[in-house]
Scaffold this motif. Structure first.
Motif, PDB file in Angstrom:
ATOM      1  N   UNK A 101      52.529  39.994  37.370  1.00 15.59           N
ATOM      2  CA  UNK A 101      52.268  39.407  35.843  1.00 15.59           C
ATOM      3  C   UNK A 101      53.124  38.449  35.407  1.00 15.59           C
ATOM      4  N   UNK A 102      54.433  38.397  36.052  1.00 17.40           N
ATOM      5  CA  UNK A 102      55.442  37.352  35.879  1.00 17.40           C
ATOM      6  C   UNK A 102      54.768  35.979  36.673  1.00 17.40           C
ATOM      7  N   UNK A 103      54.267  36.266  37.903  1.00 19.02           N
ATOM      8  CA  UNK A 103      53.682  35.003  38.575  1.00 19.02           C
ATOM      9  C   UNK A 103      52.574  34.350  37.890  1.00 19.02           C
ATOM     10  N   UNK A 104      51.912  35.215  37.143  1.00 18.89           N
ATOM     11  CA  UNK A 104      50.936  34.568  36.296  1.00 18.89           C
ATOM     12  C   UNK A 104      51.418  33.786  35.129  1.00 18.89           C
ATOM     13  N   UNK A 106      49.748  42.733  29.421  1.00 18.54           N
ATOM     14  CA  UNK A 106      50.438  44.081  29.531  1.00 18.54           C
ATOM     15  C   UNK A 106      49.685  45.028  30.410  1.00 18.54           C
ATOM     16  N   UNK A 107      48.499  44.843  30.213  1.00 18.52           N
ATOM     17  CA  UNK A 107      47.561  45.766  31.251  1.00 18.52           C
ATOM     18  C   UNK A 107      47.616  45.764  32.470  1.00 18.52           C
ATOM     19  N   UNK A 108      48.280  44.537  33.090  1.00 14.33           N
ATOM     20  CA  UNK A 108      48.362  44.374  34.583  1.00 14.33           C
ATOM     21  C   UNK A 108      49.786  45.149  34.988  1.00 14.33           C
ATOM     22  N   UNK A 165      45.467  31.860  30.091  1.00 16.32           N
ATOM     23  CA  UNK A 165      46.490  32.873  30.498  1.00 16.32           C
ATOM     24  C   UNK A 165      47.562  33.139  29.330  1.00 16.32           C
ATOM     25  N   UNK A 166      47.717  32.020  28.739  1.00 19.02           N
ATOM     26  CA  UNK A 166      48.783  32.198  27.786  1.00 19.02           C
ATOM     27  C   UNK A 166      48.481  32.923  26.455  1.00 19.02           C
ATOM     28  N   UNK A 186      43.753  41.630  36.369  1.00 15.58           N
ATOM     29  CA  UNK A 186      44.146  40.367  36.767  1.00 15.58           C
ATOM     30  C   UNK A 186      42.896  40.038  37.632  1.00 15.58           C
ATOM     31  N   UNK A 187      42.259  40.910  38.147  1.00 16.82           N
ATOM     32  CA  UNK A 187      40.983  40.207  38.901  1.00 16.82           C
ATOM     33  C   UNK A 187      40.084  39.610  37.697  1.00 16.82           C
TER      34      UNK A 187
END
Length: 201
Positions: free
Chosen positions: A135-138, A127-129, A121-122, A168-169
Motif C-alpha cells: 500500500x505504501x509503495x502504491x 485501506x482494504x489493501x 490511485x490518489x 490491489x489487483x
C-alpha cells in the motif's frame, strides 16, 4: 464491411473488458478470428504499422498473448514495442517486458496516462489493501509525475509474485486497462483513423 466498421464493433466489444494481469487463455476464439480478418491492404507502410498495433492491442484485450506477440514482433515503432512489453508483462516475463518498455522510449500518451493512473490511485480508498508495504509503495508510486512503464511493470511483478491482494489487483487491472485503451486509441489515430475509436471511460 470496411476496416473502420469492423474495428469499431470489435473495439466496443473487447475494450469494455479489463484484462487479467496474468491471463492463461483467450476470452473468445471468435474474436481472434475477427481480428485476424481485419484487412490492412489499404494502408501505406507507416500507417500500416500503426494499424498492426491496433490489431496487436485487440488481441491483448482478448487475452490472446501468442497472437498479439506474433504481430508486435513485426512492428518497428515505439507503440509496437510498448504492446510487446505489455504482452511479456502479462505472461509474467517481467525482465523482457522492461526491455521492450525501454525500447518504446516515450509516447505522447504518457502525460494523460500518468494523470489518470496516479489520480485514480490518489482518490482510491487503499485501506482494504492488507499488505501495508505494498500500500505504501502504491502511494509512493502515485506521487510521481511522469509515466514510467518500467515502474508500473515492477509494481505488477511485486503484486503477482509476492502480494496477491484482491483490492490491489483490481486497482492494477484498472490502470492496465487505462494504459491499453490509450495505447489502442493512439495507434488508431496514427493509422489515419478519423475521429476517436473509443468513448471516454
Amino acid at each position: 464491411m470496411s476496416w473502420t466498421d469492423s474495428l469499431n464493433r470489435l473495439a466496443a466489444q473487447l475494450t469494455s473488458h479489463k484484462p487479467s494481469l496474468y491471463p492463461d487463455e483467450e476470452l473468445d476464439d471468435l474474436a481472434d478470428i475477427k481480428i485476424g480478418k481485419l484487412s490492412l491492404d489499404a494502408f501505406e507502410e507507416e500507417r500500416k504499422a500503426y494499424a498492426l498495433t491496433v490489431k496487436a492491442g485487440l488481441h491483448l484485450f482478448n487475452e490472446s498473448l501468442e497472437k498479439s506477440h506474433a504481430l508486435s514482433q513485426e512492428i518497428h515503432n515505439p507503440a509496437g514495442s510498448y504492446w510487446h512489453g505489455i504482452m511479456h508483462r502479462m505472461e509474467g516475463d517481467y525482465p523482457n517486458a522492461a526491455y521492450w518498455f525501454r525500447m518504446a522510449r516515450s509516447l505522447p500518451i504518457y502525460t494523460e496516462l500518468a494523470e489518470r493512473a496516479y489520480g485514480y490511485v490518489r482518490t482510491a480508498d487503499l485501506q482494504g489493501i492488507t499488505n501495508m508495504a505494498f500500500r505504501e509503495r502504491l502511494e509512493e508510486w502515485a506521487s510521481g509525475s511522469g509515466w514510467d512503464p518500467c515502474a508500473f511493470n515492477e509494481l505488477i511483478e511485486r503484486h503477482v509474485t509476492r502480494v496477491r491482494d484482491e483490492q490491489a489487483e483490481e486497482l492494477l487491472k484498472h490502470i492496465q486497462w487505462l494504459e491499453m485503451r490509450l495505447l489502442l486509441e493512439y495507434g488508431y489515430v496514427q493509422s489515419g483513423g478519423g475521429g476517436t475509436l473509443l468513448e471516454s471511460p
